[in-house]
Design a protein around this motif. Structure first.
Motif, mmCIF file in Angstrom:
data_model
loop_
_atom_site.group_PDB
_atom_site.id
_atom_site.type_symbol
_atom_site.label_atom_id
_atom_site.label_comp_id
_atom_site.label_asym_id
_atom_site.label_seq_id
_atom_site.Cartn_x
_atom_site.Cartn_y
_atom_site.Cartn_z
ATOM 1 N N ARG A 20 0.829 -1.220 0.000
ATOM 2 C CA ARG A 20 0.000 0.000 0.000
ATOM 3 C C ARG A 20 0.853 1.255 0.000
ATOM 4 O O ARG A 20 0.536 2.232 -0.657
ATOM 5 C CB ARG A 20 -0.932 0.011 1.200
ATOM 6 C CG ARG A 20 -2.095 -0.888 1.038
ATOM 7 C CD ARG A 20 -3.135 -0.652 2.094
ATOM 8 N NE ARG A 20 -4.222 -1.585 1.882
ATOM 9 C CZ ARG A 20 -5.073 -1.952 2.809
ATOM 10 N NH1 ARG A 20 -4.972 -1.454 4.023
ATOM 11 N NH2 ARG A 20 -6.020 -2.808 2.534
ATOM 12 N N GLN A 21 1.929 1.227 0.752
ATOM 13 C CA GLN A 21 2.793 2.401 0.817
ATOM 14 C C GLN A 21 3.467 2.647 -0.527
ATOM 15 O O GLN A 21 3.590 3.784 -0.969
ATOM 16 C CB GLN A 21 3.832 2.229 1.923
ATOM 17 C CG GLN A 21 4.331 3.521 2.490
ATOM 18 C CD GLN A 21 3.223 4.411 3.030
ATOM 19 O OE1 GLN A 21 2.388 4.001 3.824
ATOM 20 N NE2 GLN A 21 3.216 5.651 2.602
ATOM 21 N N ILE A 22 3.909 1.595 -1.186
ATOM 22 C CA ILE A 22 4.505 1.740 -2.514
ATOM 23 C C ILE A 22 3.447 2.232 -3.502
ATOM 24 O O ILE A 22 3.701 3.143 -4.297
ATOM 25 C CB ILE A 22 5.140 0.408 -2.973
ATOM 26 C CG1 ILE A 22 6.401 0.132 -2.131
ATOM 27 C CG2 ILE A 22 5.473 0.447 -4.465
ATOM 28 C CD1 ILE A 22 6.990 -1.250 -2.329
ATOM 29 N N ALA A 23 2.248 1.663 -3.436
ATOM 30 C CA ALA A 23 1.161 2.100 -4.320
ATOM 31 C C ALA A 23 0.843 3.580 -4.089
ATOM 32 O O ALA A 23 0.574 4.326 -5.041
ATOM 33 C CB ALA A 23 -0.078 1.242 -4.086
ATOM 34 N N TYR A 24 0.895 4.005 -2.833
ATOM 35 C CA TYR A 24 0.652 5.413 -2.520
ATOM 36 C C TYR A 24 1.675 6.313 -3.207
ATOM 37 O O TYR A 24 1.330 7.368 -3.744
ATOM 38 C CB TYR A 24 0.667 5.625 -1.003
ATOM 39 C CG TYR A 24 0.592 7.079 -0.620
ATOM 40 C CD1 TYR A 24 -0.613 7.773 -0.699
ATOM 41 C CD2 TYR A 24 1.717 7.775 -0.204
ATOM 42 C CE1 TYR A 24 -0.690 9.118 -0.373
ATOM 43 C CE2 TYR A 24 1.660 9.115 0.126
ATOM 44 C CZ TYR A 24 0.456 9.785 0.038
ATOM 45 O OH TYR A 24 0.386 11.122 0.356
ATOM 46 N N GLU A 25 2.944 5.895 -3.208
ATOM 47 C CA GLU A 25 3.976 6.691 -3.882
ATOM 48 C C GLU A 25 3.716 6.751 -5.385
ATOM 49 O O GLU A 25 3.926 7.783 -6.014
ATOM 50 C CB GLU A 25 5.374 6.142 -3.593
ATOM 51 C CG GLU A 25 5.826 6.361 -2.169
ATOM 52 C CD GLU A 25 5.794 7.823 -1.756
ATOM 53 O OE1 GLU A 25 6.235 8.688 -2.521
ATOM 54 O OE2 GLU A 25 5.315 8.103 -0.639
ATOM 55 N N MET A 27 0.728 6.619 -6.703
ATOM 56 C CA MET A 27 -0.409 7.540 -6.846
ATOM 57 C C MET A 27 0.045 8.992 -6.744
ATOM 58 O O MET A 27 -0.436 9.848 -7.478
ATOM 59 C CB MET A 27 -1.480 7.245 -5.795
ATOM 60 C CG MET A 27 -2.293 6.021 -6.107
ATOM 61 S SD MET A 27 -3.634 5.783 -4.922
ATOM 62 C CE MET A 27 -2.874 4.652 -3.776
ATOM 63 N N ARG A 28 0.956 9.266 -5.824
ATOM 64 C CA ARG A 28 1.459 10.633 -5.656
ATOM 65 C C ARG A 28 2.082 11.172 -6.940
ATOM 66 O O ARG A 28 2.044 12.363 -7.206
ATOM 67 C CB ARG A 28 2.517 10.693 -4.541
ATOM 68 C CG ARG A 28 1.976 10.896 -3.183
ATOM 69 C CD ARG A 28 3.023 11.177 -2.098
ATOM 70 N NE ARG A 28 4.418 10.980 -2.389
ATOM 71 C CZ ARG A 28 5.309 11.975 -2.508
ATOM 72 N NH1 ARG A 28 4.943 13.231 -2.442
ATOM 73 N NH2 ARG A 28 6.581 11.693 -2.724
ATOM 74 N N HIS A 29 2.658 10.281 -7.714
ATOM 75 C CA HIS A 29 3.327 10.685 -8.947
ATOM 76 C C HIS A 29 2.558 10.266 -10.200
ATOM 77 O O HIS A 29 3.124 10.227 -11.286
ATOM 78 C CB HIS A 29 4.744 10.091 -8.989
ATOM 79 C CG HIS A 29 5.619 10.568 -7.881
ATOM 80 N ND1 HIS A 29 6.110 11.853 -7.822
ATOM 81 C CD2 HIS A 29 6.078 9.931 -6.769
ATOM 82 C CE1 HIS A 29 6.838 11.983 -6.725
ATOM 83 N NE2 HIS A 29 6.829 10.846 -6.072
ATOM 84 N N SER A 30 1.276 9.996 -10.069
ATOM 85 C CA SER A 30 0.499 9.480 -11.207
ATOM 86 C C SER A 30 0.392 10.464 -12.362
ATOM 87 O O SER A 30 0.109 10.061 -13.490
ATOM 88 C CB SER A 30 -0.893 9.039 -10.750
ATOM 89 O OG SER A 30 -1.622 10.139 -10.248
ATOM 90 N N LEU A 47 -0.876 -0.936 -12.795
ATOM 91 C CA LEU A 47 -1.069 -2.187 -12.069
ATOM 92 C C LEU A 47 -0.426 -2.124 -10.684
ATOM 93 O O LEU A 47 -1.011 -2.588 -9.699
ATOM 94 C CB LEU A 47 -0.511 -3.360 -12.873
ATOM 95 C CG LEU A 47 -1.315 -3.748 -14.114
ATOM 96 C CD1 LEU A 47 -0.550 -4.789 -14.929
ATOM 97 C CD2 LEU A 47 -2.697 -4.254 -13.747
ATOM 98 N N ILE A 48 0.770 -1.554 -10.603
ATOM 99 C CA ILE A 48 1.423 -1.412 -9.299
ATOM 100 C C ILE A 48 0.644 -0.429 -8.431
ATOM 101 O O ILE A 48 0.422 -0.669 -7.241
ATOM 102 C CB ILE A 48 2.898 -0.974 -9.455
ATOM 103 C CG1 ILE A 48 3.698 -2.073 -10.158
ATOM 104 C CG2 ILE A 48 3.519 -0.653 -8.086
ATOM 105 C CD1 ILE A 48 5.091 -1.663 -10.565
ATOM 106 N N MET A 49 0.199 0.656 -9.044
ATOM 107 C CA MET A 49 -0.556 1.671 -8.305
ATOM 108 C C MET A 49 -1.847 1.085 -7.725
ATOM 109 O O MET A 49 -2.274 1.462 -6.642
ATOM 110 C CB MET A 49 -0.864 2.850 -9.242
ATOM 111 C CG MET A 49 -1.473 4.040 -8.576
ATOM 112 S SD MET A 49 -1.539 5.478 -9.664
ATOM 113 C CE MET A 49 -2.628 4.937 -10.962
#
Length: 168
Positions: A20-25, A27-30, A47-49
């Motif tokens: 989740r934390q990696i996915a959040y990063e 999302m922050r840079h989407s 997919l990672i997001m």
């Protein structure tokens, strides 16, 4: 990236929180995947997001993110990892250290050692660093702690304050 979420009682929950934390990063840079220069990376990025990839995809997820950021900005990425030691400490306390150290070693190896898109990285944590641990093989590795005189002013500690902390 903060690894504080890895402070969990079992590996499955810790792994889920790290995902989740990696996915959040991501999302922050989407905003970067809207750029046509990243068209080839868009599907994997999404997919990672959305956390829709297997465990292997998370091992090189930070390296892949730094690649995408380098393509977008035209500059090598800087990776900041806060509380790198939290999931390892909790894993040691709860009996799943072998699984967690394998995951963290894989992530750090890809993100910090074999990453041509990385300018440099900074990791923060409270546990003493052993160069024979998850950091084996990292190049130009430097450890700075609160007792390092070179950095006492940047961290807000004077020599006297450090001595007092150590005495307590």
């Amino acid at each position: 990236l903060t690894l504080k979420g890895g402070k969990q009682p079992d590996f499955d929950l810790a792994y889920m929180m790290l995902k989740r934390q990696i996915a959040y990063e991501y999302m922050r840079h989407s905003y970067i995947i809207k750029d046509e220069r990243l068209a080839e990376q868009k599907e994997r990025y999404q997919l990672i997001m959305r956390e829709q990839v297997d465990r292997g995809a998370y091992v090189d997820a930070l390296q892949f993110l730094s690649k995408c950021l380098e393509q977008y900005y035209g500059k090598k990425a800087i990776i900041l990892i806060d509380e790198y030691d939290v999931p390892l400490d909790k894993a040691f306390q709860n009996g799943y250290y072998k699984e967690m150290v394998s995951l963290i070693r894989g992530i750090f190896g890809q993100a910090l050692k074999t990453n041509e898109f990385l300018q440099f990285a900074v990791l923060t944590g409270c546990l003493r660093v052993s160069k024979e641990s998850i950091f084996t093989g990292l190049n130009n590795f430097e450890i700075n702690s609160i007792v390092d005189i070179d950095h006492d002013e940047q961290f807000g500690f004077t020599d006297d304050e450090v001595r007092k902390l150590l005495a307590d």
